[in-house]
Write a protein that holds these residues in place. Structure first.
Motif, short mmCIF file in Angstrom:
data_model
loop_
_atom_site.label_atom_id
_atom_site.label_comp_id
_atom_site.label_asym_id
_atom_site.label_seq_id
_atom_site.Cartn_x
_atom_site.Cartn_y
_atom_site.Cartn_z
N LEU A 116 1.38 -1.09 0.54
CA LEU A 116 -0.16 -0.10 -0.10
C LEU A 116 0.74 1.06 0.21
O LEU A 116 0.58 1.87 -0.64
CB LEU A 116 -0.67 -0.37 1.12
N TYR A 117 2.03 1.58 0.79
CA TYR A 117 2.48 2.79 0.53
C TYR A 117 3.07 2.99 -0.43
O TYR A 117 4.01 4.05 -0.29
CB TYR A 117 3.26 2.98 2.16
N GLY A 118 3.86 1.35 -0.66
CA GLY A 118 4.74 1.40 -1.90
C GLY A 118 4.36 2.29 -3.28
O GLY A 118 4.67 3.23 -3.91
N ILE A 175 1.63 4.13 -2.23
CA ILE A 175 0.73 5.44 -2.30
C ILE A 175 2.63 6.34 -2.50
O ILE A 175 2.32 7.66 -2.77
CB ILE A 175 0.58 5.76 -0.75
N ALA A 176 3.66 6.59 -2.18
CA ALA A 176 4.82 7.30 -2.41
C ALA A 176 4.62 7.32 -3.95
O ALA A 176 5.35 8.31 -3.81
CB ALA A 176 5.58 6.19 -1.38
N ARG A 177 4.20 6.34 -4.94
CA ARG A 177 4.39 6.32 -6.19
C ARG A 177 4.01 7.76 -6.45
O ARG A 177 3.63 8.52 -7.36
CB ARG A 177 4.79 5.64 -7.07
N GLU A 215 1.74 9.92 -5.08
CA GLU A 215 2.24 11.21 -3.71
C GLU A 215 3.49 11.65 -5.31
O GLU A 215 3.57 13.11 -4.79
CB GLU A 215 2.86 10.89 -2.98
N GLN A 216 4.36 10.96 -5.47
CA GLN A 216 5.43 11.49 -5.86
C GLN A 216 4.88 12.15 -7.70
O GLN A 216 5.76 12.74 -8.25
CB GLN A 216 6.67 10.67 -6.50
N ARG A 217 4.39 11.31 -7.81
CA ARG A 217 4.29 11.53 -9.70
C ARG A 217 2.87 12.50 -9.22
O ARG A 217 2.06 13.59 -10.65
CB ARG A 217 3.20 10.50 -9.61
N PRO A 254 -0.93 14.57 0.43
CA PRO A 254 -2.31 14.28 1.90
C PRO A 254 -2.70 15.65 2.22
O PRO A 254 -2.19 16.88 2.30
CB PRO A 254 -0.85 13.94 2.87
N TYR A 303 -5.51 10.98 2.22
CA TYR A 303 -5.36 11.39 0.91
C TYR A 303 -5.90 11.58 0.11
O TYR A 303 -6.96 11.42 0.77
CB TYR A 303 -4.57 10.21 0.57
N TRP A 333 12.35 7.53 4.38
CA TRP A 333 10.89 6.80 4.10
C TRP A 333 10.26 6.81 5.64
O TRP A 333 8.87 7.31 5.86
CB TRP A 333 11.31 5.45 3.97
N ARG A 348 8.82 10.23 6.78
CA ARG A 348 7.77 10.38 6.05
C ARG A 348 6.54 9.65 6.22
O ARG A 348 5.54 10.11 6.06
CB ARG A 348 8.17 11.04 4.55
N TYR A 349 6.86 7.95 6.26
CA TYR A 349 5.67 7.31 6.51
C TYR A 349 5.43 6.21 7.69
O TYR A 349 4.38 6.11 7.82
CB TYR A 349 5.74 6.55 5.05
N MET A 397 2.19 4.51 8.73
CA MET A 397 2.18 2.33 8.25
C MET A 397 2.00 1.91 9.44
O MET A 397 0.88 1.10 10.16
CB MET A 397 3.14 2.19 7.94
N GLU A 456 12.42 14.30 -4.00
CA GLU A 456 12.73 15.02 -5.54
C GLU A 456 13.44 14.38 -5.78
O GLU A 456 14.45 14.83 -5.65
CB GLU A 456 12.23 16.50 -5.63
N LEU A 493 11.57 10.00 -13.27
CA LEU A 493 10.51 9.82 -11.61
C LEU A 493 10.20 8.80 -11.00
O LEU A 493 10.50 8.82 -9.30
CB LEU A 493 8.79 10.78 -11.25
N ASP A 494 10.70 8.20 -11.21
CA ASP A 494 10.41 6.16 -11.06
C ASP A 494 11.29 5.73 -10.15
O ASP A 494 11.78 5.00 -9.06
CB ASP A 494 9.67 5.42 -11.68
#
Lengths: 108, 186
Positions: free
Chosen positions: A52-54, A56-58, A60-62, A67, A77, B14, B17-18, B22, B55, B69-70
């Protein structure tokens, strides 16, 4: 027509969880556990917290989700405008494939 | 087992931030072994492929932007581990150079028992290979896309100077060992 995976391209194994997260946030903001429960309800898929958070992070990055301010640890979110566009494109591509698949099965 | 402890395996940025979110998710549900394994896989993947929250520091042109980006800059931990792995072969090469190149044999001779101990011998030769993998792999991302009958490929490299230096030194050491092996055996 957009390719089926175009909006979430490059996310690899995260593309399906990412799509489910976008769908879950389409009607209202949700926090992590609420997203998990909603996804399980709508698709029968039970995502793990790491997956899930993998996703969410991607997303959010895009810039597809963002949030919301929260005093709680459970940060909600919401879908952004680019996220909504990506979701529409993805769902339209999937709808076309589903429609065509059903038509072919019906005429087979 | 408290599955939340697995969150410590994620990179610091990470977790900043999370981690709270989690942890809240884990507390609200009833995490199973499957969830624990999912966290473990997520932590490994995040470290190896650096799905950090940074970023992007550079943007390339055109189609590459999505890939960049990825693929943010990997965290530093793997390159620090790689640099530490190079200490053993670096000491060996330094002592050999001092003895056979400059005639100062004290370092090599004082460590002779170390260099002839078989496990250390293997570790000395294999360390640069492990260091090269650790320093280079997280910085590389190969993508392939089938377009009709042709296949398009791209190799995206995102690395700080330190990672490039460690990878280059590792490759240089491997080359030295390879040349040494050839000259000794053929």
């Amino acid at each position: 027509m957009a390719r089926l995976t175009e909006p979430l391209e490059g996310m690899r194994r995260h593309s399906e969880p990412a799509l489910l997260v976008l769908v879950s946030l389409a009607d209202k903001p949700r926090h992590g556990y609420s997203i998990l429960a909603d996804i399980e309800r709508l698709s029968g898929t039970r995502l793990g917290p790491g997956t899930l958070y993998g996703a969410i992070a991607r997303l959010e990055q895009r810039g597809f989700i963002e949030p919301l301010e929260s005093s709680d640890r459970r940060k909600p979110y919401r879908l952004t405008e680019p996220g909504e566009r990506a979701l529409r494109t993805q769902l339209a591509a999937m709808k076309a494939v589903v429609g065509e698949g059903l038509r072919r099965i019906a005429t087979a | 087992m408290r599955w939340a402890s697995l969150l410590r395996l994620y990179p610091r940025r990470w977790r900043d931030r999370y981690e709270d979110e989690m942890s809240a998710v884990l507390e609200e549900g009833a995490p199973s072994l499957r969830d624990g394994l999912d966290l473990l896989r997520g932590a490994i993947e995040t470290r190896l492929f650096a799905a950090s929250t940074d970023e992007p520091r550079h943007a390339l042109r055109g189609d590459m932007v999505g890939e960049v980006l990825d693929h943010p800059v990997p965290s530093r931990s793997s390159v620090v581990a790689a640099a530490l792995l190079l200490l053993l072969p670096a000491t060996f090469l330094l002592s050999v150079t001092l003895k056979y190149g400059l005639g100062h044999d004290s370092l090599f001779d004082s460590l002779e028992g170390v260099w002839t101990f078989r496990p250390i011998e293997y570790a000395t030769v294999l360390s640069p290979l492990a260091a090269l993998t650790l320093s280079a792999a997280p910085a590389l991302r190969a993508t392939f896309e089938r377009d009709g009958r042709s296949v398009k490929g791209a190799l995206v490299v995102r690395a700080e100077a330190l990672r490039i230096v460690v990878a280059a030194v590792s490759a240089g050491m491997l080359l030295l060992f390879f040349v040494y092996f050839l000259t000794e055996n053929f």
